[in-house]
Each structure stands twice: as C-alpha cells, then as structure tokens.
Design an enzyme around this catalytic site. Sequence first.
Site, PDB file in Angstrom:
ATOM      1  N   TYR A  97      50.916  32.014 -75.990  1.00 36.91           N
ATOM      2  CA  TYR A  97      49.787  31.367 -75.954  1.00 36.91           C
ATOM      3  C   TYR A  97      49.222  31.281 -74.670  1.00 36.91           C
ATOM      4  CZ  TYR A  97      46.867  27.182 -75.759  1.00 36.91           C
ATOM      5  OH  TYR A  97      45.775  26.256 -75.813  1.00 36.91           O
ATOM      6  N   GLU A 104      40.849  29.430 -75.771  1.00 37.52           N
ATOM      7  CA  GLU A 104      42.047  29.441 -76.319  1.00 37.52           C
ATOM      8  C   GLU A 104      42.433  30.832 -76.922  1.00 37.52           C
ATOM      9  OE1 GLU A 104      44.291  25.903 -78.056  1.00 37.52           O
ATOM     10  OE2 GLU A 104      43.361  26.903 -79.562  1.00 37.52           O
TER      11      GLU A 104
END
Length: 390
Positions: A112, A200
């Site tokens: 991530y 993101e």
Amino acid sequence: MKIHEYQAKGILARYGVAVPRGEAVTTREQAEAVAQKLFEQGAQGVVVKAQIHAGGRGKGGGVKIAKSVAEAAEIAGRMLGMKLVTHQTGPEGKEVHRLLIEETLPIERELYLGIVLDRAAARPVFMASAAGGMEIEQVAAENPNAIIKEYIDPGTGLLGFQSRKLAFGLGLTAQQIGQASQFMTGLYRAFEETDASLMEINPFITTKDGRLFALDAKINFDDNALFRHKDIKELRDVTEEDPLEVEASKYALNYIKLDGNVGCMVNGAGLAMATMDIIKYAGGMPANFLDVGGGANAEQVTHAFEILLMDKNVRAVLINIFGGILRVDTLANGLVEAARKTNIQLPIVLRLEGTNVEKGREILKESGINFIVADTMKDAAEKVVAAAGA
C-alpha cells in the site's frame, strides 16, 4: 472532486508511475477489441474492472479475470449496466456505465502507498504498508504499527532518504529500492502538481520478475484549486455524484447529503458542524451538511431551501443563521419566497441572530407562514428533533 481509476492511472502514467496496460470502454464490442489487443501484446489474461466512485468493487462482483477474448466480452456484457453494490455505495448501489480492460500481472506481493494532507501537522504525509489490498482504515484500527509514515516539507518535497526509508520499511529487495524511490517521487510530484487532496495506490504490487506497478489508483482533488486545472476539471463524472450535491454545486452551495431526517441550513462551516452535533446531542440525525456561505443572496437561499426539500427523508428543517455578511433580513426574504414557491408542509425551526435580526423576524412574522422560532441552539435542536419525530 473524485475521478475514476482509469483516469487516475492516466495522470500517474504522465509522471512516470508504472501502471498496467489497459483502456476504458463503454460497450461489449469495445471490451472485446481491447482484450484482443492485449492478448496480442502478450498478456496472459485480462481483468475487467467496473469504473464507479466506490471501493470494494471486487467483493461486489465488479472485478473479474478473463483468460480469453470471448470470456472478457461475456463478462463485460454482464457487467455493463449492472447495479454494483459495495460497502461504500450503500444498498442502492451504483450503475456501471464504463469498464477498464487491463492486462493481468504475475503478482508476488500486494502493498500500500498513499499520500494525504495531515491538517494537524500542516503538511502532506506519505504512508506505506505491507498490508496492501486491505482497507487502510481497517489496518490502522487493527494494527497501526503496520503503517509507516513520512511527513513531507512542502518546501523541499519528498527527499531521497524518505522514499528509501519507506521502501526498506516495505521489505523490498535491494534491486527494487531504486525503482521504488522513482515510483514514489513520481507519485508525490503528481500529488503536488495536480493539487490533489488524496492519492492512494492499493494495491501497490511487486511482480515475480521484480517490477513495481500501481494495480489500482484513487485520486481526489481540492475543489478550490480546480480553476488551475481545466483538464482535470473536465474529468468530473456527475453521474457518480449525489444528484442533490450536483444541484447545489450549480449555485455555489456547500452541500453534503447524510442519512438523517433533520434538514439543516446554516451559514458558516463551523456553525454547520456545531449544528449537526447539537442535533445528534438532542437525539436526532442530520439529513445533510449545508453551508450557504457568508455572502449568500436571497436567490441562493431559495435554491438551498429547495434542495433541502428534494431529500424525501427530511421530516423537519432547522435553519440556524448568525447574520454577519449574510444579513438576517436577506435570509428571511429568501425563506419566505422559497416557502411560498414550494408550498412547504414540513415544520421549520428558526434560530436567528446577528445583523438586522429584528427586521428579519418582522419579515417572517408578516409572511403568515407558521415558522417555529427558537431562542438558543439547544432550544432549536430540541424543537426540530421533536418536530421530526412527530
């Protein structure tokens, strides 16, 4: 402003961030043609991804892998027009109008990466985690130590030692550190130069042959900076937004729909937040955030009132105004005009203070409309919650 995944990947690619090959389509025939092209270019499979402004698409059936052109076309035909329900869409779901047809990759690890503005620190924060593919909120709640953070000085940008620190924290191999540093630098440049409020990559993947890719991408932009980015502003998809929020934006009203039954009209974001809090404290649920702003005129107030009433869940309305730039008599004229135009039958509770408040109260009294007047915010909240319950 939010954009679709395929649009976000197009922006990231311009900054040197590696993304899988793929194209957006709106028909089964287009999906078949793109899948054919990808297989001819050496893809071992393709993934068909629904393009909606919500997470959790895979769990809702909006992400499917196809091993052949025919299978890709068949999946695309089923997915286009479907109502995709995820934990972020609510039970009503969102209709799928477009798809992203993309090559599959030999995934080794799912990680991530994300950048947001930390308002408490007054600077962007770059986050990384080895727990990719999961909701970052869930990771933060269950294991906050799994998230690595680097705060970025806007004057210097992301520095080399910071990107390397993040890369090492993710457990990347020595051969991947330089590649990851370039990836993160491109990501931060995109964040800064497009005036993004959120960027993101989840998951950020490593492949079995050592490459790094943004397998998914989510970008939100600061609405107040869109005047500098006409190309980005054109990416807005109003079909993905709440119709009432779209309508409010036409009149420069700050409106966000919520799940309650007490409509709120307030001037000033801070007062609006306090109003929603006190409604909750009184046992009610606000149906919206609506800030008409300090400089609203009677026409904007009228439109604001109409938008409140378009929400079928609203059972009572609380109007909480402290008149400064927006004078109370201006608000009163707008309210009377809107009430007559809409022939409203719902209870309306008023708490008015500030410039020309006595004149405003006189206008409301002479209108003949049965407004409920409150003396304090607490009094107003209790009266509107009681009215909504009744």
